[in-house]
Design a protein around this motif. Structure first.
Motif, PDB file in Angstrom:
ATOM      1  N   ILE A  14       0.732  -1.269  -0.072  1.00 15.78           N
ATOM      2  CA  ILE A  14      -0.212  -0.130  -0.366  1.00 15.78           C
ATOM      3  C   ILE A  14       0.882   0.853   0.288  1.00 15.78           C
ATOM      4  N   ARG A  15       1.965   1.061   0.689  1.00 15.01           N
ATOM      5  CA  ARG A  15       2.965   2.485   0.509  1.00 15.01           C
ATOM      6  C   ARG A  15       3.463   2.481  -0.592  1.00 15.01           C
ATOM      7  N   GLU A  16       3.941   1.396  -1.339  1.00 15.02           N
ATOM      8  CA  GLU A  16       4.449   1.687  -2.041  1.00 15.02           C
ATOM      9  C   GLU A  16       3.141   1.970  -3.571  1.00 15.02           C
ATOM     10  N   ALA A  17       2.325   1.625  -3.158  1.00 12.13           N
ATOM     11  CA  ALA A  17       0.570   2.446  -4.267  1.00 12.13           C
ATOM     12  C   ALA A  17       0.459   3.768  -3.899  1.00 12.13           C
ATOM     13  N   ALA A  18       0.931   3.931  -2.857  1.00  6.05           N
ATOM     14  CA  ALA A  18       0.300   5.388  -2.584  1.00  6.05           C
ATOM     15  C   ALA A  18       1.709   6.604  -3.502  1.00  6.05           C
ATOM     16  N   ARG A  19       3.461   5.604  -3.683  1.00  3.96           N
ATOM     17  CA  ARG A  19       3.957   6.561  -4.415  1.00  3.96           C
ATOM     18  C   ARG A  19       3.240   6.490  -6.277  1.00  3.96           C
ATOM     19  N   THR A  20       3.179   4.991  -6.134  1.00  8.23           N
ATOM     20  CA  THR A  20       2.745   4.950  -7.245  1.00  8.23           C
ATOM     21  C   THR A  20       1.668   5.963  -8.206  1.00  8.23           C
ATOM     22  N   ILE A  21       0.320   5.752  -7.069  1.00  8.75           N
ATOM     23  CA  ILE A  21      -0.526   7.170  -7.748  1.00  8.75           C
ATOM     24  C   ILE A  21      -0.390   8.910  -7.035  1.00  8.75           C
ATOM     25  N   ALA A  22       1.046   8.822  -7.020  1.00  9.75           N
ATOM     26  CA  ALA A  22       1.316  10.100  -6.388  1.00  9.75           C
ATOM     27  C   ALA A  22       0.997  11.225  -7.353  1.00  9.75           C
ATOM     28  N   GLY A  23       0.013  12.263  -6.830  1.00  6.85           N
ATOM     29  CA  GLY A  23      -0.244  13.221  -8.052  1.00  6.85           C
ATOM     30  C   GLY A  23      -1.151  13.193  -9.165  1.00  6.85           C
ATOM     31  N   ALA A  24      -2.051  12.115  -8.753  1.00  5.47           N
ATOM     32  CA  ALA A  24      -2.976  11.021 -10.211  1.00  5.47           C
ATOM     33  C   ALA A  24      -4.298  10.652  -9.412  1.00  5.47           C
ATOM     34  N   ALA A  25      -3.688  10.595  -8.303  1.00  9.45           N
ATOM     35  CA  ALA A  25      -4.948  10.369  -8.131  1.00  9.45           C
ATOM     36  C   ALA A  25      -5.337   9.940  -5.672  1.00  9.45           C
ATOM     37  N   ASP A  26      -4.453  10.877  -5.757  1.00  3.76           N
ATOM     38  CA  ASP A  26      -4.603  11.032  -3.919  1.00  3.76           C
ATOM     39  C   ASP A  26      -4.891  12.039  -3.307  1.00  3.76           C
ATOM     40  N   GLY A  27      -4.782  12.600  -2.500  1.00  2.16           N
ATOM     41  CA  GLY A  27      -5.015  13.490  -1.565  1.00  2.16           C
ATOM     42  C   GLY A  27      -5.980  14.302  -0.894  1.00  2.16           C
ATOM     43  N   THR A  28      -7.430  13.464  -1.466  1.00  2.00           N
ATOM     44  CA  THR A  28      -8.542  14.084  -1.632  1.00  2.00           C
ATOM     45  C   THR A  28      -8.741  14.746   0.093  1.00  2.00           C
ATOM     46  N   PRO A  29      -9.665  15.890   0.493  1.00  2.00           N
ATOM     47  CA  PRO A  29      -9.621  16.164   1.394  1.00  2.00           C
ATOM     48  C   PRO A  29     -10.248  15.575   2.388  1.00  2.00           C
ATOM     49  N   LEU A  30      -9.935  14.993   4.228  1.00  2.00           N
ATOM     50  CA  LEU A  30     -10.710  14.638   5.285  1.00  2.00           C
ATOM     51  C   LEU A  30     -11.544  15.503   5.869  1.00  2.00           C
ATOM     52  N   VAL A  31     -12.915  15.580   6.021  1.00  2.00           N
ATOM     53  CA  VAL A  31     -13.446  16.821   6.375  1.00  2.00           C
ATOM     54  C   VAL A  31     -14.612  16.669   7.360  1.00  2.00           C
ATOM     55  N   PRO A  32     -14.254  17.027   8.664  1.00  2.00           N
ATOM     56  CA  PRO A  32     -15.053  16.841   9.859  1.00  2.00           C
ATOM     57  C   PRO A  32     -16.376  17.081   9.290  1.00  2.00           C
ATOM     58  N   SER A  33     -17.409  16.236   9.724  1.00  2.00           N
ATOM     59  CA  SER A  33     -19.250  16.456   9.675  1.00  2.00           C
ATOM     60  C   SER A  33     -19.937  17.370  11.071  1.00  2.00           C
ATOM     61  N   ALA A  34     -20.625  17.900  11.209  1.00  2.00           N
ATOM     62  CA  ALA A  34     -20.536  18.498  12.841  1.00  2.00           C
ATOM     63  C   ALA A  34     -21.557  18.318  12.622  1.00  2.00           C
ATOM     64  N   PHE A  35     -22.748  17.908  11.997  1.00  2.00           N
ATOM     65  CA  PHE A  35     -24.011  16.759  11.970  1.00  2.00           C
ATOM     66  C   PHE A  35     -23.801  15.464  12.679  1.00  2.00           C
ATOM     67  N   MET A  36     -22.632  15.130  12.152  1.00  2.00           N
ATOM     68  CA  MET A  36     -22.405  13.719  12.369  1.00  2.00           C
ATOM     69  C   MET A  36     -21.745  13.237  14.022  1.00  2.00           C
ATOM     70  N   GLU A  37     -21.462  14.506  14.317  1.00  2.00           N
ATOM     71  CA  GLU A  37     -20.415  14.300  15.613  1.00  2.00           C
ATOM     72  C   GLU A  37     -21.371  14.470  17.128  1.00  2.00           C
ATOM     73  N   GLU A  38     -22.490  15.035  16.425  1.00  2.00           N
ATOM     74  CA  GLU A  38     -23.574  15.843  17.340  1.00  2.00           C
ATOM     75  C   GLU A  38     -24.482  14.786  17.546  1.00  2.00           C
ATOM     76  N   VAL A  39     -24.402  13.541  16.322  1.00  2.00           N
ATOM     77  CA  VAL A  39     -25.731  12.556  16.546  1.00  2.00           C
ATOM     78  C   VAL A  39     -24.305  11.585  17.400  1.00  2.00           C
ATOM     79  N   THR A  40     -22.966  11.360  17.299  1.00  2.00           N
ATOM     80  CA  THR A  40     -22.466   9.945  17.748  1.00  2.00           C
ATOM     81  C   THR A  40     -21.781  10.498  19.209  1.00  2.00           C
TER      82      THR A  40
END
Ligand code: PLP
Length: 339
Positions: A14-40
């Motif tokens: 998987i680390r090798e895959a991360a190098r292989t796809i770098a710049g092409a299919a990686d680095g999407t945002p990780l965003v919080p959900s205030a709503f789901m934080e309230e629910v959970t």
């Protein structure tokens, strides 16, 4: 750190895959959900794979497999959905010819979209099985290499880079809730996450109708289930009776599989839209669905993957408006959000 020497995909892959796809299919945002934080009652993070160029995470696995394929005349697959798009896009980007096989029943709009991404389309027969036969023949006669949608080590390793990115950004995540179909996504993410944190809990979620991986794990071997139309159409399809990779990994590493109904998926899609302002496929809303239905209780910071946004917009608008929608021969009754 832990590793799973008996499994066909490792954290090193998987680390090798991360190098292989770098710049092409990686680095999407990780965003919080205030709503789901309230629910959970705990921080809740969403990995936005809807930000991929093809609108779904499958670009990771396809890019990894195609960049590693070597000097071949081309690649072939027989998916008309998110995997087909990913193979067409990644092959075009790599300068490798791609053939996508499909049946005569596939709508013209889907055919045109795959062609527009630079792939050759071969249309054969009346079913997915016929299209698969065409793909098999391309392998034999033209020497093309098949890139399968989930049951391939390079594809699983590519999807696993999502787990790596999530845990690197938020090492405190204690539960990951993952949309589950053929299990390439869940397998890859589970290998990465459990390698980095052996105590992390991994839950797969899929629709009640046609839960092939769940039935297979219960049976102890890959089995077929009857396919039924679902709001989570990207979760349809079997795991393959000769599954070699995603089945054993999911069997060994998933802590739990939760099944959701169509009504629950509808509620999840509505919450994702009205609370988190995200337009995403039913397949992406199954974690919201399971939590809102009380089927999962989390004990700490939680992450999920918003897997794709390639949806039928008119059906989506009807669901958001609380109107009825057709599910194959059946009808799912509408319900306005919050009522
Ligand atoms: C393919 C897909 C899934 C499921 O992935 P598997 O690897 O088959 O389990 C989930 N969501 C979307 C949008 C997909 O395209």
């Amino acid at each position: 750190m832990s590793d799973f020497p008996d499994l066909p995909v490792s954290i090193a892959d998987i680390r090798e895959a991360a190098r292989t796809i770098a710049g092409a299919a990686d680095g999407t945002p990780l965003v919080p959900s205030a709503f789901m934080e309230e629910v959970t009652g705990h921080p809740y993070w969403m990995k936005l794979e809807i930000g991929q160029a093809t609108g779904a995470f499958k670009l990771r696995g396809a890019t990894n497999a195609i960049r590693r394929v070597g000097d071949v005349p081309g690649v072939v697959c027989c998916s008309t959905g998110n995997h087909g798009r990913a193979v067409a896009f990644a092959a075009n980007e790599a300068g490798i010819p791609a053939v996508v096989c499909m049946s005569e029943l596939v709508p013209e709009a889907k055919v045109a979209r795959i062609r527009a991404m630079g792939a050759e389309v071969v249309i054969e027969g009346q079913s997915q099985d016929d299209a698969q036969k065409a793909a098999d023949r391309m392998v034999e006669t033209r020497g093309l290499v098949e890139v399968p949608p989930f049951d391939h080590p390079d594809v699983i390793a590519g999807q696993g880079t999502i787990g790596l990115e999530m845990l690197e950004a938020r090492p405190g995540l204690s539960t990951l809730i993952i949309p589950l179909s053929g299990g390439g996504l869940a397998a890859g993410v589970a290998v990465a996450a459990k390698a980095l944190d052996p105590d992390i809990r991994i839950i797969g979620v899929t629709m009640e109708n046609g839960a092939a991986m769940d039935a297979s794990i219960r049976a102890g071997r890959p089995v077929e289930v009857r396919e039924v139309a679902s709001l989570a159409d990207s979760l349809g399809g079997g795991i393959g009776l000769s599954n070699r990779y995603s089945f054993p990994i999911c069997r060994d590493l998933l802590d739990e599989i939760v099944l959701v109904t169509e009504e629950e998926i509808r509620d999840g899609m509505q919450a994702l839209f009205f609370e988190d302002a995200l337009v995403a496929e039913g397949a992406s809303a199954v974690a919201h669905a399971a939590i809102l239905a009380g089927k999962i209780t989390v004990g700490g910071p939680t992450g999920t993957i918003i897997t794709g946004r390639n949806l039928d917009t008119s059906a989506f608008m009807r669901i958001m408006a609380g109107e009825d929608v057709a599910l194959g021969e059946a009808t799912l009754k509408g319900k306005a959000y919050g009522t």
